[in-house]
Write an enzyme that holds these catalytic residues in place. Structure first.
Site, PDB file in Angstrom:
ATOM      1  N   ASP A 286      40.811  35.415  45.966  1.00 14.97           N
ATOM      2  CA  ASP A 286      41.071  36.066  44.686  1.00 14.97           C
ATOM      3  C   ASP A 286      40.562  35.138  43.576  1.00 14.97           C
ATOM      4  O   ASP A 286      40.157  34.006  43.823  1.00 14.97           O
ATOM      5  CB  ASP A 286      42.563  36.412  44.540  1.00 14.97           C
ATOM      6  CG  ASP A 286      42.759  37.539  43.518  1.00 14.97           C
ATOM      7  OD1 ASP A 286      41.816  37.832  42.748  1.00 14.97           O
ATOM      8  OD2 ASP A 286      43.859  38.119  43.458  1.00 14.97           O
TER       9      ASP A 286
HETATM   10  C1  BGC Z   1      42.952  40.186  40.843  1.00 14.32           C
HETATM   11  C2  BGC Z   1      42.229  40.923  41.929  1.00 14.32           C
HETATM   12  C3  BGC Z   1      40.883  41.354  41.443  1.00 14.32           C
HETATM   13  C4  BGC Z   1      40.114  40.146  40.940  1.00 14.32           C
HETATM   14  C5  BGC Z   1      38.713  40.478  40.453  1.00 14.32           C
HETATM   15  C6  BGC Z   1      42.104  39.096  40.228  1.00 14.32           C
HETATM   16  O1  BGC Z   1      42.707  38.521  39.133  1.00 14.32           O
HETATM   17  O2  BGC Z   1      44.141  39.631  41.380  1.00 14.32           O
HETATM   18  O3  BGC Z   1      42.986  42.019  42.326  1.00 14.32           O
HETATM   19  O4  BGC Z   1      40.198  42.006  42.466  1.00 14.32           O
HETATM   20  O5  BGC Z   1      40.831  39.574  39.874  1.00 14.32           O
HETATM   21  O6  BGC Z   1      38.735  41.256  39.337  1.00 14.32           O
END
Ligand code: BGC
Length: 754
Positions: A286
């Site tokens: 993530d």
């Molecule tokens: C979120 C994810 C997301 C990623 C990319 C993160 O902050 O937890 O769910 O896919 O950002 O946007």
């Protein structure tokens, strides 16, 4: 967001040709050969480049690389985010025409509940209890996204959530692992279809692996601490289901799993995911989750990057830790060439399976974008989904459905709105969305009149208003309430559209108070005092605590954030063109102090007993929720017979017990019911939940019509993970519950022998 950028670690090293110690064979000889050939020509830097998903300006990180163009040309960026098609084509051209290896990039985006055509938030979609419909929504999203440059979506989000304070409860399918697993697989099928190389499919990314929804106190990014038994029995199944449905990738979560951050957790990403579940795609971190391992106390960027790679994490989103430190870690023996090659191969395989090596521009196609964006069929599906996601919570004296006549006052902070109704993770949709005011006008046509008043602001609380970017002005609120009362007095009936702006749910949007703010309650009281029939609609990204509203409002409709066609779907339900059939997939607490609250709880040693003080209860509040899991009303009513079992005992692995109920539509219109079947295992080697959903069937009955619904109970429905984490069923007594929700059920018992 803390970004850790240290200076150059990788840079000036000369290109070093490395052999590509391959992991295991994929079974696709052509692909294996292609990737073997490719990797045999790649430098270690280029291989590490395939593991990097961090663009932007990174001056000083790489020799001479001053921004994204340079990164791409050097082969150090594996995927882009989304931008317009011309720019995406330009960036892809840099990768395939100007980098030494010409490896195409992915384009990854959070397509969570639609792209241009926005469907209800996933929590709302799950309330349809209709995986086939959910699959169709994901298919529309895939066609639209793939036509607009996207090859990879960071979805489905399959985290089980039992805490409505957590803002990301909006993004998943609620609290139940069985239903959640069906929804997870449906979404993967919808995105990926049968053939990932088809231009209309995109690769799914199962997230957030794992247990992200169990953040303590519902505070986003907070600690998770959970037993393996709890993981296996209540949290892991939806991830497993999505991976087994063929998802091409997964995303590690921010949280700890048994004390080790998920992104650096070898048990999670290798032993469980790959060795036990057989997943052979790649895992991306993530956003900066590798970097955040430093805050978790696991060491500096170099340390945690090496740990993440060795744990089985293949791609670094936003930390730049792989790019900056892996080469050095390789030299120091902290990671091996095989570790790097394995991750690189998994990512190249994904690009290969998407067909990007054959045609890197396949998703960048203006004609397809033109033809497949905001299509009539897609919007029709969005309208159907918005209506089917709606859960009728209360309808005393059958205020609903409203007749299409007279003067209707449409009032509330969400009455004249399109953006908030789209929900979190959606861009702006100014093209075709209607406001509730518009939709009610459309529904009434010439047979009625609509008046509008804003009614109130979302809140009078300054901090909450500020965080959510909404107005806070108590004096204005009083005036708005007065104007709304005047509007209601001129009307025959009132539709009040209240709830949360979209900025109050989703990532980093946890709330300690999930009641409706006082500013909105003031409006409700004032509208009730007019004596007019009022339909109260709540649009929210989470379950709210509605005890006061339930006591005071004759009608309550939970419409979630319903997407592009939220308003028209709502009007369809309000005026009875669609009879509501949504059922909650998340428990609505009576009071906040009950949280976490969920239907499939374990019995305590002292279950509550009004006769006995020393039992598990609250002094000031019942244990029961306001609206249980599975709950939802219809404009008609259904009567359930007792359960008839074809036999009361069974034995062995292959036996089947048929459990039937007769359902009768006892109301005056046709309606759809979701008949739910739960199993309870009152005596086992470990404590088991009082009941667990094990099946459901949807059926439509005309007024007065009856039908028999039969469930085949097999040992599959009896299985659970025991203390050795083996999935078993144990002979003994079982309870079966069939009903209209998890609380109101018929009960029978049977014995299953060895
Ligand atoms: C979120 C994810 C997301 C990623 C990319 C993160 O902050 O937890 O769910 O896919 O950002 O946007």
């Amino acid at each position: 967001m803390k970004k850790i950028i240290t200076t150059l670690a990788l840079c000036a090293a000369a290109f070093t040709m490395m052999s590509c110690g391959s992991d295991k064979s994929s079974g696709d000889k052509k692909m294996d050969k292609f990737i073997d050939d490719l990797m045999s020509k790649m430098t270690v830097e280029e291989k590490i480049g395939q593991l990097n998903l961090s663009g932007g300006d990174v001056p000083g990180v790489l020799s001479g690389a001053q921004g994204i163009d340079d990164l791409i040309k050097m082969g150090y960026l594996t995927a882009t985010g989304w931008t317009d098609l011309d720019e995406l084509r330009r960036l892809q051209a840099l990768a395939v025409e100007e980098s030494r290896m010409g490896i195409p990039m992915l384009c990854g985006v959070d397509v969570i509940h639609g792209f241009y055509t926005v469907f209800p938030i996933p929590l709302g979609l799950s309330c349809t209890w209709d995986p086939a419909l959910v699959e169709k929504t994901a298919r529309v999203a895939a066609v639209e996204a793939s036509s607009n440059g996207i090859s990879w979506t960071y979805s489905p989000m399959v985290d089980i959530a039992r805490d409505a304070r957590w803002g990301r409860i909006a993004e998943g399918s609620g609290e139940d692992p069985y239903l959640g697993s069906l929804m997870a697989a449906a979404m993967v099928r919808g995105y990926q279809g049968d053939d990932l190389s088809d231009e209309s499919t995109i690769m799914a990314c199962v997230k957030h692996f794992a247990l992200y929804g169990a953040a303590e106190a519902g505070r986003d990014y907070n600690t998770v601490d959970m037993s393996k038994l709890q993981m296996y029995n209540s949290y892991l199944e939806p991830y497993k289901s999505a991976f087994q449905a063929g998802a091409g990738s997964g995303m590690s979560s921010f949280n700890l799993v048994e004390g080790i951050p998920a992104s650096g957790n070898h048990w999670l990403m290798t032993e469980l995911l790959r060795d036990e579940w057989g997943f052979n795609g790649f895992v991306v971190s993530d956003y900066d989750a590798i970097g955040e391992m430093t805050n978790h106390g696991l060491g500096d960027t170099k340390e945690v990057s090496a740990q993440a790679l060795k744990a089985g994490l293949d791609m670094d989103m936003m930390t730049l830790g792989f790019l900056k430190t892996l080469k050095e870690s390789l030299a120091e023996g902290k990671v091996s060439q095989k570790d790097i090659d394995t991750a690189c191969r998994r990512i190249l395989e994904a690009k290969y399976k998407l067909g990007l090596f054959d045609d890197p521009y396949k998703y960048v196609n203006k004609e397809r974008a033109e033809a497949n964006t905001l299509t009539e069929e897609g919007l029709a599906l969005a309208r159907e989904a918005a209506a089917k996601a709606i859960v009728l919570l209360k309808n005393d004296k059958n205020v609903l459905p409203l007749q299409k006549s007279g003067t209707v006052a449409v009032i509330g902070p969400l009455a004249q709105d399109t953006q908030n109704l789209l929900g979190m993770w959606s861009g702006s949709c100014d093209q075709k969305s209607a406001t509730v005011v518009d939709a009610v006008k459309e529904a009434l046509g010439a047979s009625g009149k609509v008046i509008y008043a804003q009614g109130c602001n979302f809140t009078n609380e300054e901090k909450l208003a500020q965080e959510g970017g909404v107005v806070c002005d108590p004096a204005q609120n009083t005036r708005l309430v007065r104007e709304a009362v005047a509007a209601a007095r001129q009307a025959d009936k009132v539709i009040a559209v209240l709830g949360e702006p979209r900025s109050w749910s989703g990532e980093a949007c946890s709330k300690a108070d999930i009641t409706l703010p006082a500013a909105q309650k003031e409006l409700i009281s004032a509208l009730l005092a007019t004596g007019k029939p009022v339909v109260f609609v709540i649009c929210s990204g989470r379950p709210l605590v509605l005890e006061w509203e339930d006591q005071n409002c004759p009608t309550l409709v939970e419409a979630w954030h319903g997407g592009s066609e939220a308003a028209r779907g709502l009007a369809d339900v309000i005026f009875g063109d669609v009879n509501p059939s949504g059922k909650l997939t998340t428990t609505f607490p009576l009071r906040m102090g009950q949280i976490p609250i969920y239907y499939n709880y374990l019995n305590t040693g002292r279950p509550q007993n009004p006769e006995d003080h020393y039992t598990s209860k609250y002094l000031d509040c019942p244990n029961e929720p306001l609206y249980p899991f599975g709950y939802g009303l219809s404009y008609t009513t259904f009567e359930y017979s007792e359960i008839a079992l074809d036999k009361s005992s069974a034995s062995g692995d292959k036996d089947v017990i048929k459990a039937s109920v007769v359902i009768k539509n006892t109301g005056s219109c046709a309606g759809e019911e979701t008949v739910q079947m739960y199993i309870g295992d009152p005596a086992a080697s470990i404590s088991r939940p009082v009941k667990e959903l094990k099946g459901f069937q949807k059926l439509t009955l005309a007024a007065g019509e009856s039908a028999t619904v039969t469930f085949d109970v097999t040992t599959e429905a009896l299985k659970f993970y025991n203390s050795q984490l083996q999935k078993v069923w144990e002979p003994g007594d079982f309870n079966i519950f069939i009903g209209t929700n998890s609380r109101d059920t018929q009960k029978a018992s049977f014995v299953w022998n060895k």
